[in-house]
Write an enzyme that holds these catalytic residues in place. Structure first.
Site, mmCIF file in Angstrom:
data_model
loop_
_atom_site.group_PDB
_atom_site.id
_atom_site.type_symbol
_atom_site.label_atom_id
_atom_site.label_comp_id
_atom_site.label_asym_id
_atom_site.label_seq_id
_atom_site.Cartn_x
_atom_site.Cartn_y
_atom_site.Cartn_z
ATOM 1 N N SER A 54 0.707 -1.389 -0.032
ATOM 2 C CA SER A 54 0.147 -0.111 0.008
ATOM 3 C C SER A 54 0.964 1.286 0.237
ATOM 4 O O SER A 54 1.957 1.154 0.468
ATOM 5 C CB SER A 54 -0.847 -0.077 1.171
HETATM 6 N N1 SAH Z 1 -0.285 -4.868 3.957
HETATM 7 C C1 SAH Z 1 0.507 -5.544 2.922
HETATM 8 C C2 SAH Z 1 -0.491 -5.092 1.744
HETATM 9 C C3 SAH Z 1 -0.668 -6.466 1.082
HETATM 10 S S1 SAH Z 1 -1.804 -6.362 -0.402
HETATM 11 C C4 SAH Z 1 1.586 -4.601 2.653
HETATM 12 O O1 SAH Z 1 2.053 -3.897 3.589
HETATM 13 O O2 SAH Z 1 2.316 -5.269 1.835
HETATM 14 C C5 SAH Z 1 -3.265 -7.130 0.389
HETATM 15 C C6 SAH Z 1 -2.890 -8.753 0.535
HETATM 16 O O3 SAH Z 1 -4.200 -9.195 1.161
HETATM 17 C C7 SAH Z 1 -2.472 -9.588 -0.449
HETATM 18 O O4 SAH Z 1 -1.149 -10.087 -0.057
HETATM 19 C C8 SAH Z 1 -3.502 -10.702 -0.476
HETATM 20 O O5 SAH Z 1 -2.923 -11.916 -0.968
HETATM 21 C C9 SAH Z 1 -4.102 -10.709 0.739
HETATM 22 N N2 SAH Z 1 -5.513 -11.317 1.006
HETATM 23 C C10 SAH Z 1 -6.747 -11.045 0.241
HETATM 24 N N3 SAH Z 1 -7.657 -11.967 0.676
HETATM 25 C C11 SAH Z 1 -7.071 -12.264 1.872
HETATM 26 C C12 SAH Z 1 -7.666 -13.108 2.854
HETATM 27 N N4 SAH Z 1 -9.052 -13.694 2.909
HETATM 28 N N5 SAH Z 1 -7.006 -13.688 4.004
HETATM 29 C C13 SAH Z 1 -5.758 -13.191 3.997
HETATM 30 N N6 SAH Z 1 -5.051 -12.241 3.110
HETATM 31 C C14 SAH Z 1 -5.750 -11.995 2.012
#
Ligand code: SAH
Length: 274
Positions: free
Chosen positions: A118
């Protein structure tokens, strides 16, 4: 304050969901630079900031990061703990080498498997909203669950500002990547989980806050069940028109308040693991 990790089973019963106690168990006060050590460096410059392990790219990350934080403050981020956390956590460690020179721009960046880290301003905004929960405001340092560890950046930020962080990721490769990224930071209060975050993580509940980095059409009921009175949910959620907005829900003794804030653009919340 104890730095002992809570005892959790190494693996959960159901399906592929498991707990990986993240980085090394003990917070080291000396030795390898940690995300926290930079915050303690004195304004006089007498205490040198932790030297980032070389990226081989000659990036003066502390100065570049300080400018990023300055811009965030100018953009309206007020919470001192949030600004300190964003100063401390070296975002360039969480992105691919080819993207390191963009690590301190206010932009989301690819982290593999179609997912993104993000924007710093969005991380700051969401963490600020989370810390305004009655259970976390006024210095309360409760437990927080993050849905979507991704590369682990926001998890590291959260670990600076709350007592315990559980962060869950549904893609094994990213869960492993986050573990590798976070290991050198030795954040004993951060626990990485592999599993479907749609069901939350009941063993860590109740939470003072749940923060989601992926958005669906509705808030999964399990998240609401796992939030304590005085706690908050901060999550992207699609409105009726399909536009994703930041949603803040706060639990009170008698029910919930729900506020829909600005439009955002997060990757989709998906069920199951892969
Ligand atoms: N906070 C992260 C942002 C990652 S993007 C950072 O700082 O890098 C969002 C993430 O949510 C992705 O890796 C995706 O695989 C995950 N995601 C989506 N649905 C999910 C679920 N049901 N449970 C766990 N993770 C999930």
């Amino acid at each position: 304050m104890s730095h002992q990790r809570p005892r959790f089973p190494a693996r959960l019963g159901a399906g592929a969901q498991g707990v990986s106690p993240a980085p090394a168990p003990v917070v080291s006060r000396k030795g390898a630079p940690s995300a926290r050590s930079e915050v303690r460096s004195g304004p006089s410059g007498a205490t040198r900031p932790a030297v980032p392990r070389s990226t081989g790219l000659g990036l003066d990350s502390a100065a570049v990061r300080a400018r990023m934080v300055q811009r965030l403050a100018q953009g309206g981020v007020r919470h001192p703990a949030v600004l300190a956390a964003l100063s401390a956590v070296e975002r360039h460690r969480f992105v691919d080498t080819a993207l390191v020179n963009q690590a301190y721009e206010d932009t989301s960046l690819p982290i593999g498997l179609g997912q993104t880290i993000s924007k710093p301003s969005v991380v700051a905004r969401m963490v600020e909203l989370l810390l305004d929960a009655p259970l976390l405001a006024a210095g309360g340092r409760g437990r927080v669950l993050e849905i979507g560890t991704g590369c682990g950046y926001q998890a590291a930020v959260l670990a600076q500002v709350v007592a315990e962080v559980y962060s869950i990721e549904r893609l094994r490769a990213l869960h492993e990547k986050a573990r590798a990224n976070l290991r050198p930071l030795r954040l004993a209060n951060l626990h990485l989980l592999f599993g479907d975050g749609m069901v939350g993580y009941a063993r860590g509940a109740p939470y003072a806050g749940i923060i989601a980095a992926a958005g669906g059409d509705a808030v999964p009921p399990a998240w609401l069940e796992q939030i304590a009175v005085g706690g908050r949910l901060v999550a992207p959620c699609a409105a009726a028109d399909g536009v994703q907005n930041l949603v803040v829900m706060e639990r009170h003794a008698g029910g919930w308040t729900r506020r829909m804030l600005e439009p955002v653009l997060f990757v989709p919340l998906k069920s199951g693991t892969a």
